[in-house]
Design a protein around this motif. Structure first.
Motif, PDB file in Angstrom:
ATOM      1  N   PHE A 126       0.837  -1.214   0.000  1.00  0.00           N
ATOM      2  CA  PHE A 126       0.000   0.000   0.000  1.00  0.00           C
ATOM      3  C   PHE A 126       0.870   1.262   0.000  1.00  0.00           C
ATOM      4  O   PHE A 126       0.642   2.192  -0.772  1.00  0.00           O
ATOM      5  N   LYS A 127       1.879   1.273   0.866  1.00  0.00           N
ATOM      6  CA  LYS A 127       2.769   2.452   0.968  1.00  0.00           C
ATOM      7  C   LYS A 127       3.422   2.742  -0.373  1.00  0.00           C
ATOM      8  O   LYS A 127       3.490   3.888  -0.828  1.00  0.00           O
ATOM      9  N   HIS A 128       3.922   1.681  -0.991  1.00  0.00           N
ATOM     10  CA  HIS A 128       4.647   1.825  -2.246  1.00  0.00           C
ATOM     11  C   HIS A 128       3.727   2.401  -3.332  1.00  0.00           C
ATOM     12  O   HIS A 128       4.079   3.352  -4.030  1.00  0.00           O
ATOM     13  N   LYS A 129       2.530   1.839  -3.446  1.00  0.00           N
ATOM     14  CA  LYS A 129       1.564   2.271  -4.457  1.00  0.00           C
ATOM     15  C   LYS A 129       1.105   3.720  -4.180  1.00  0.00           C
ATOM     16  O   LYS A 129       0.959   4.542  -5.087  1.00  0.00           O
ATOM     17  N   ALA A 130       0.869   4.021  -2.897  1.00  0.00           N
ATOM     18  CA  ALA A 130       0.368   5.356  -2.506  1.00  0.00           C
ATOM     19  C   ALA A 130       1.349   6.444  -2.949  1.00  0.00           C
ATOM     20  O   ALA A 130       0.939   7.509  -3.438  1.00  0.00           O
ATOM     21  N   ARG A 131       2.653   6.144  -2.792  1.00  0.00           N
ATOM     22  CA  ARG A 131       3.675   7.140  -3.131  1.00  0.00           C
ATOM     23  C   ARG A 131       3.584   7.534  -4.606  1.00  0.00           C
ATOM     24  O   ARG A 131       3.769   8.682  -4.975  1.00  0.00           O
ATOM     25  N   GLU A 132       3.270   6.564  -5.464  1.00  0.00           N
ATOM     26  CA  GLU A 132       3.159   6.857  -6.905  1.00  0.00           C
ATOM     27  C   GLU A 132       2.064   7.885  -7.174  1.00  0.00           C
ATOM     28  O   GLU A 132       2.141   8.663  -8.115  1.00  0.00           O
ATOM     29  N   PHE A 133       1.052   7.892  -6.336  1.00  0.00           N
ATOM     30  CA  PHE A 133      -0.063   8.836  -6.513  1.00  0.00           C
ATOM     31  C   PHE A 133       0.101  10.111  -5.664  1.00  0.00           C
ATOM     32  O   PHE A 133      -0.848  10.857  -5.488  1.00  0.00           O
ATOM     33  N   LYS A 134       1.307  10.257  -5.105  1.00  0.00           N
ATOM     34  CA  LYS A 134       1.601  11.430  -4.235  1.00  0.00           C
ATOM     35  C   LYS A 134       0.805  11.419  -2.928  1.00  0.00           C
ATOM     36  O   LYS A 134       0.503  12.464  -2.359  1.00  0.00           O
TER      37      LYS A 134
END
Length: 390
Positions: free
Chosen positions: A245-253
């Motif tokens: 989740f953290k990794h994916k969230a970062r891509e969306f700022k």
């Protein structure tokens, strides 16, 4: 007093007694007030001190110059620290800097009886009054360092905590924002994360957060707080999906804040802040009182040093028996140059006699031109501009 015309600068001067010292005073007063009010004047009474030898006086003159600089430094430090402590009320500095219970300027005017300061020591012009002043002011200097250090420490710690509770959602402490009910606690499988979502990406968050990783609890996100740029949102998911989740969230700022809900820690932080804040309030009053009292002490000591310097210098310049009148002038700002000219005309005849008293090969104290302007009369400046804080 009209602030535009009055200087917060005083000239402490002396001239030899003519037939009487009163006559010297009257002459000066008439010359500086008759055509144009060049200065506000008052007599400055210095007690008759017992004079030692010329050598002693010459040595004393140098020592007093150093003492003058030292005491002035301490006066400035106490005044400056008063301004620091009063923080937002800097305009109150002036009324707190009272010397001897009266306004600084009034106090110099009254030329309080200098004898009083020597009642605890002999009135001979040796090292006794000198040491008496130095010890007292040195004590103030040391106490100021200790008190300032303790108070600044407290203030610094409090500011650090306050800084933690301010600033952007990315960095500030969240302890005073989040509540217990915002979290799923004590669950073996589920965990609640806190996410900073830029306001411009909020719609994306609402659409995306449930699908950023597997095992996100549907409709588990709420806005808990907002600042100018971002929302603070919570979201609940299974523990094993957190990294994904953290990794994916970062891509969306969307930034996941590293935060563990710990009631004990948050309570301790709050208590520490209250304790420091209470401590600071408790120390503020006594510290301001101490600064007031010791500003007064240091300032009076400073004027005493000026008085001693005038005495020593006058004896060295005008000779014995002791016969001179010390006078305090507060120049008008616009006519200072004119006042200098009037004083020069009054006293230029003193120049030849000054040289005659002391053997020409000797250094005349006060003639150290790099430190002090030279005039045919004895002159010291009391500069109260150093007490102006904007």
């Amino acid at each position: 007093q009209d602030k535009d015309t009055k200087m917060t600068e005083f000239w402490l001067i002396s001239a030899p007694g003519e037939k009487t010292c009163q006559q010297t005073w009257e002459k000066l007063h008439a010359a500086t007030t008759k055509n144009n009010n060049l200065s506000t004047n008052s007599k400055f009474n210095i007690p008759d001190l017992k004079v030692g030898t010329l050598d002693v006086l010459v040595g004393l003159s140098d020592e007093l110059a150093k003492l003058d600089a030292f005491v002035e430094g301490v006066v400035k430090k106490v005044a400056q620290y008063m301004a620091d402590v009063l923080e937002d009320s800097k305009d109150k500095v002036q009324e707190n800097l009272l010397a001897n219970g009266g306004k600084v300027l009034t106090m110099i005017y009254l030329s309080f009886e200098i004898e009083n300061s020597f009642k605890n020591c002999s009135s001979s012009l040796g090292t006794v009054p000198f040491l008496f002043i130095f010890k007292g002011v040195n004590q103030i200097d040391n106490d100021l360092k200790a008190r300032a250090s303790a108070y600044n420490n407290l203030k610094g710690n409090l500011q650090n905590l306050e800084r933690k509770n301010a600033g952007s959602l990315l960095t500030r402490s969240l302890a005073d924002i989040v509540k217990k009910e915002d979290f799923v606690l004590d669950s073996e499988y589920l965990v609640t994360l806190l996410v900073i979502v830029p306001k411009i990406n909020y719609n994306d968050w609402v659409k995306q957060y449930e699908t950023l990783a597997e095992m996100v609890v549907p409709r588990s996100s709420n806005v808990l707080f907002e600042d100018q740029d971002s929302y603070l949102c919570n979201v609940t998911l299974f523990r094993k999906a957190v990294d994904d989740f953290k990794h994916k969230a970062r891509e969306f700022k969307f930034m996941v804040r590293d935060f563990q809900y710990n009631e004990e820690e948050m309570k301790a932080d709050k208590e520490e802040m209250n304790r420091l804040s209470t401590d600071k309030k408790k120390q503020f009053g006594p510290l301001v009182r101490w600064l007031k009292v010791n500003f007064s002490e240091a300032f009076i000591a400073w004027i005493h040093v000026k008085a001693l310097r005038v005495f020593v210098e006058s004896v060295l310049r005008y000779g014995l028996p002791v016969n001179f009148q010390a006078m305090l002038l507060q120049p008008n700002k616009k006519t200072m140059k004119k006042l200098r000219e009037v004083l020069y005309d009054l006293y230029k005849h003193l120049d030849s006699s000054a040289a005659a008293i002391i053997d020409a090969t000797m250094d005349i104290p006060g003639l150290n031109l790099s430190q002090q302007e030279y005039y045919p009369y004895v002159y010291y400046k009391i500069d109260c501009n150093l007490l102006e804080f904007k």
